[in-house]
Design a protein around this motif. Sequence first.
Motif, PDB file in Angstrom:
ATOM      1  N   GLN A 282      34.699 -33.086  21.629  1.00 27.42           N
ATOM      2  CA  GLN A 282      35.463 -33.912  20.702  1.00 27.42           C
ATOM      3  C   GLN A 282      36.878 -34.187  21.205  1.00 27.42           C
ATOM      4  O   GLN A 282      37.353 -35.313  21.163  1.00 27.42           O
ATOM      5  CB  GLN A 282      35.513 -33.239  19.326  1.00 27.42           C
ATOM      6  CG  GLN A 282      34.182 -33.182  18.595  1.00 27.42           C
ATOM      7  CD  GLN A 282      33.691 -34.564  18.210  1.00 27.42           C
ATOM      8  OE1 GLN A 282      34.481 -35.437  17.844  1.00 27.42           O
ATOM      9  NE2 GLN A 282      32.381 -34.788  18.315  1.00 27.42           N
ATOM     10  N   PHE A 283      37.554 -33.132  21.692  1.00 29.33           N
ATOM     11  CA  PHE A 283      38.949 -33.367  22.074  1.00 29.33           C
ATOM     12  C   PHE A 283      39.130 -33.818  23.510  1.00 29.33           C
ATOM     13  O   PHE A 283      40.143 -34.425  23.850  1.00 29.33           O
ATOM     14  CB  PHE A 283      39.830 -32.147  21.780  1.00 29.33           C
ATOM     15  CG  PHE A 283      39.597 -30.941  22.662  1.00 29.33           C
ATOM     16  CD1 PHE A 283      39.914 -30.939  24.014  1.00 29.33           C
ATOM     17  CD2 PHE A 283      39.089 -29.771  22.116  1.00 29.33           C
ATOM     18  CE1 PHE A 283      39.714 -29.822  24.808  1.00 29.33           C
ATOM     19  CE2 PHE A 283      38.887 -28.644  22.914  1.00 29.33           C
ATOM     20  CZ  PHE A 283      39.191 -28.681  24.260  1.00 29.33           C
ATOM     21  N   GLY A 284      38.161 -33.517  24.371  1.00 28.01           N
ATOM     22  CA  GLY A 284      38.339 -33.879  25.778  1.00 28.01           C
ATOM     23  C   GLY A 284      37.248 -34.729  26.364  1.00 28.01           C
ATOM     24  O   GLY A 284      37.292 -35.079  27.546  1.00 28.01           O
ATOM     25  N   GLY A 285      36.238 -35.008  25.568  1.00 34.84           N
ATOM     26  CA  GLY A 285      35.133 -35.795  26.080  1.00 34.84           C
ATOM     27  C   GLY A 285      34.288 -35.066  27.096  1.00 34.84           C
ATOM     28  O   GLY A 285      33.571 -35.687  27.880  1.00 34.84           O
ATOM     29  N   HIS A 286      34.362 -33.727  27.103  1.00 37.25           N
ATOM     30  CA  HIS A 286      33.589 -32.948  28.072  1.00 37.25           C
ATOM     31  C   HIS A 286      32.104 -33.021  27.734  1.00 37.25           C
ATOM     32  O   HIS A 286      31.723 -32.917  26.570  1.00 37.25           O
ATOM     33  CB  HIS A 286      34.056 -31.492  28.076  1.00 37.25           C
ATOM     34  CG  HIS A 286      35.512 -31.335  28.402  1.00 37.25           C
ATOM     35  ND1 HIS A 286      36.019 -31.534  29.664  1.00 37.25           N
ATOM     36  CD2 HIS A 286      36.574 -31.019  27.622  1.00 37.25           C
ATOM     37  CE1 HIS A 286      37.328 -31.334  29.661  1.00 37.25           C
ATOM     38  NE2 HIS A 286      37.698 -31.028  28.426  1.00 37.25           N
ATOM     39  N   PRO A 287      31.252 -33.173  28.724  1.00 39.79           N
ATOM     40  CA  PRO A 287      29.807 -33.261  28.472  1.00 39.79           C
ATOM     41  C   PRO A 287      29.279 -31.987  27.830  1.00 39.79           C
ATOM     42  O   PRO A 287      29.825 -30.899  28.042  1.00 39.79           O
ATOM     43  CB  PRO A 287      29.207 -33.452  29.866  1.00 39.79           C
ATOM     44  CG  PRO A 287      30.333 -33.965  30.709  1.00 39.79           C
ATOM     45  CD  PRO A 287      31.575 -33.328  30.143  1.00 39.79           C
ATOM     46  N   ILE A 288      28.229 -32.135  27.053  1.00 41.84           N
ATOM     47  CA  ILE A 288      27.590 -30.972  26.445  1.00 41.84           C
ATOM     48  C   ILE A 288      26.141 -30.925  26.881  1.00 41.84           C
ATOM     49  O   ILE A 288      25.541 -31.953  27.203  1.00 41.84           O
ATOM     50  CB  ILE A 288      27.674 -31.008  24.899  1.00 41.84           C
ATOM     51  CG1 ILE A 288      27.024 -32.282  24.351  1.00 41.84           C
ATOM     52  CG2 ILE A 288      29.103 -30.883  24.426  1.00 41.84           C
ATOM     53  CD1 ILE A 288      26.988 -32.324  22.843  1.00 41.84           C
ATOM     54  N   ALA A 289      25.591 -29.718  26.901  1.00 41.02           N
ATOM     55  CA  ALA A 289      24.187 -29.535  27.260  1.00 41.02           C
ATOM     56  C   ALA A 289      23.353 -29.759  26.016  1.00 41.02           C
ATOM     57  O   ALA A 289      23.436 -28.999  25.045  1.00 41.02           O
ATOM     58  CB  ALA A 289      23.968 -28.131  27.815  1.00 41.02           C
TER      59      ALA A 289
END
Length: 313
Positions: A282-289
Amino acid sequence: MQIGMVGLGKMGANMAERLRRGGHDVVGYDHNTEVSDVASLKELVERLEAPRTVWVMIPAGRPTQQVIDELGRLLDAGDLVVDGGNSHYVDDQKHAAELADKGVGFVDCGVSGGVWGLENGYALMCGGEKADVDRLMPIFETLKPEGEDGFVHAGDVGAGHFAKMVHNGIEYGMMQAFAEGWELLEASDIVKDVKGSFSSWRTGTVIRSWLLDLLVRALDDDEHLDELRGYAEDSGEGRWTVQAAVDHAVPLPVITAALFARFASRQEDPPAMKVVAALRNQFGGHPIAATEGSLGKGADAPGADVRPPREAS
């Protein structure tokens, strides 16, 4: 000296054998009739000469309470009960008061040594009246390792198991430190001999210890621990140590973290880490599994571009 041993599991059976080798007369009782000398607690008490001494070596909680209750009905004034299991120190105080009503003495004894105790001796931490502890010294002297150390009369009833509880809490922290160091070495691209690194620490370093020796022994059998799952139970003392720390307002960050690490080891998909992953997205746009059958959010996915709240003017 004559003594009754209740509970002939791995610890109790080896302790009984060490006492017999030391010349003591041991009468053992266990639910397993193949290893028991008598058929019941009643028969065990009848086999012992007054004043009797009975050492209880069974799991803490309800099993110990049931045995203490029955011994309270069978024993006479002047007899003595030793709880050598891993009971909670609060329970010791309750058991001592119950037996005192009949004039039966009570000593709590934390025992450390595991499966190696038969040959190496057991570290003993006792709590109780001085007269009761003094009466048991021939037993303690036989069970403990040779030399000055390995035994302490720690204080009042409950003090022995309190000391053993703290000992086990420290053990949690030490084991966790070794575990984390091993994981980091295994993750390194430049360290080629992890087992050798641990083995090299066994001489001349400040972290040399029996735990380190045992870890090297485990790595000798399974160098990268491929045959094990990363799952660890806790036997209760770690929880009691943390609770006692709360009760006494004593900070125990290392022991507490080690206990919680064991809880985490039992989760294949830690729920809390789902929140961490979601927030990072949400805050950094980091990918999730993503879970199977769902679509994970990348940096350009909906929800990745939510702006932080504006400061109040």
